[in-house]
Design an enzyme around this catalytic site. Sequence first.
Site, mmCIF file in Angstrom:
data_model
loop_
_atom_site.group_PDB
_atom_site.id
_atom_site.type_symbol
_atom_site.label_atom_id
_atom_site.label_comp_id
_atom_site.label_asym_id
_atom_site.label_seq_id
_atom_site.Cartn_x
_atom_site.Cartn_y
_atom_site.Cartn_z
ATOM 1 N N LYS A 190 -2.695 11.337 1.257
ATOM 2 C CA LYS A 190 -3.862 10.489 1.033
ATOM 3 C C LYS A 190 -5.065 11.094 1.747
ATOM 4 C CE LYS A 190 -5.006 5.525 1.529
ATOM 5 N NZ LYS A 190 -4.434 4.220 1.951
ATOM 6 N N SER A 262 -4.816 0.736 -1.377
ATOM 7 C CA SER A 262 -5.739 1.849 -1.455
ATOM 8 C C SER A 262 -5.060 3.214 -1.564
ATOM 9 C CB SER A 262 -6.649 1.847 -0.223
ATOM 10 O OG SER A 262 -5.902 2.140 0.948
ATOM 11 N N SER A 286 -1.681 -1.683 1.209
ATOM 12 C CA SER A 286 -2.122 -0.451 0.554
ATOM 13 C C SER A 286 -1.019 0.525 0.200
ATOM 14 C CB SER A 286 -3.173 0.251 1.424
ATOM 15 O OG SER A 286 -4.384 -0.458 1.391
#
Length: 557
Positions: A190, A262, A286
């Site tokens: 990420k 996210s 997330s």
Amino acid sequence: MKNKTIALLGVACFVSGAFVARVAEDTLTVATLQEAQKVIGLRFTEAQLDSATSELESFRKDYEVLRRQELPNSVAPALVFNPIPVGYTFETERTPFAAERPQKVTLPKKREELAFYTIPQLAELVRTQQISSEELTKFYLDRLKKYGPALECITTLTEELALQQARQADKEIKAGKYKGLLHGIPFGVKDLLSTRKYKTTWGAMPYKDQVIDEDATVVQRLQDAGGVLVAKTTLGALAMGDVWYGGKTRTPWDISKGSSGSSAGSAAAVAGGLLPYAIGTETLGSIVSPSTACGTTGLRPTFGRVSRHGAMALSWSMDKIGPIARSAEDCAIVFNAIYGPDGKDQSVYDAPFNYNQSINPKKLRVGYLKDDFARKYGFAENDQATLEALRQAGVELVPISLPDLPAGELTLTISVEGAAAFDELTRSGRDSLLVAQHKNAWPNIFRSARFIPAVEYLQAQRVRSLLVQQMQETLKDVDVYISPSFASNNLVVTNLTGHPCVVVPNGFQKNGMPTTITFMGKLFGEAELLSFAKFYQGITPHDEQHPNMDFGKKKKS
């Protein structure tokens, strides 16, 4: 003492980004404080407010001095969240990690099928040199280039680095220096984890060209295990949602839909076979949410398990890092490489992770949130099928209930800590560069948080301490418990207390989109939790379903 209390209660009411430019010029008056106290829901007399003005003026001067001190996002507060209940004791025995090794793995006749092989399967192919790490890396780079643009799931391809690392892995393996299951296996992270020489954009326009020239601890540990970093994956701007500066990340099950967030890009890329596994983070859903939208398996570890050094901070007391992969065992393999202290993140505990074949999932004490399953959330049919499959497999399910405390109200923690983490962004006005500007977006949340008094934030943390203690009591008679993934109270409570979870696919909706179920563990109980999730995946086929990458179809392949 009373005047000091009044001053602290009012302190946050005067530092909104909208007023920063004028605050030094404005003199505080009783009338100002009378209006300000409406924000905090308290009422003091004129005399009390008059007494507070001089001290508040002094505080305001202190703010100006403190604001001149440079505070990059990487600097954590002196206060560290402690998820350990009174009376808790750590397991002391450490046993060797052991994952199940597949037998007689061969290259598929259709090379595209490699995209959905598990880590142990790929590892066996690389170990036995049926395929080189370089070949495997090029295979995934090709898929990233082919499908990444449609999914909008990649911020940066680290191709040059990846090929270097893959060739080095091949040399080591040929020389008999095999490092284990992750050696030569490509992965993504990420894009809030820093990487040497490559941009770390945090998914946000103000930082889209940012380079933090160091490898985050998680990145370094995966590379030390022989992993090959091939991509930085998208995240919703500053770790919210699936909208980033370059677009909206899509789920490969239906690219008209977002992949949620996210950890949007990590889940989408793994689900679409663009990566064998990727690293995500969770503050409040997330990892769970995008894993649900994309049908992946995601592990949110216990708070304090994985170092966040090199990771963007949103909430120092709630941020957690974990893997998104094809199976629970894949998550266990990755977690085994990244957990434990690094001497840099002071929140990390030195606790064992004893994942191996000695754990008998059928002997674990398993609870379930009876009331939440009775409420019949959106995935009710599949959730009930999960419970039935486990009962049929001989698992006794014991009903439990979560503590009755105001958990949702405690999420102001994220607002306050996020506002502090991005204080400079708010005060500089560069928050206007973020794509999302609606009332529930970060710019407004950060500004609003400036009006939350420090006293109320600390009172919330005291309630949180009660929640931690009551969760310990709730889970004293179970090793694992089951929750619908859409049970928001469970998601909120356990992110606040720091308990680990594994979210796994458990079927599909009528529109072809995947659904998931959530397995929860005790603090630092990832070994039992992942073993139980693996057991469930062994008696059901859901983790073996993959999207049709023609993108125009929703059928399962």
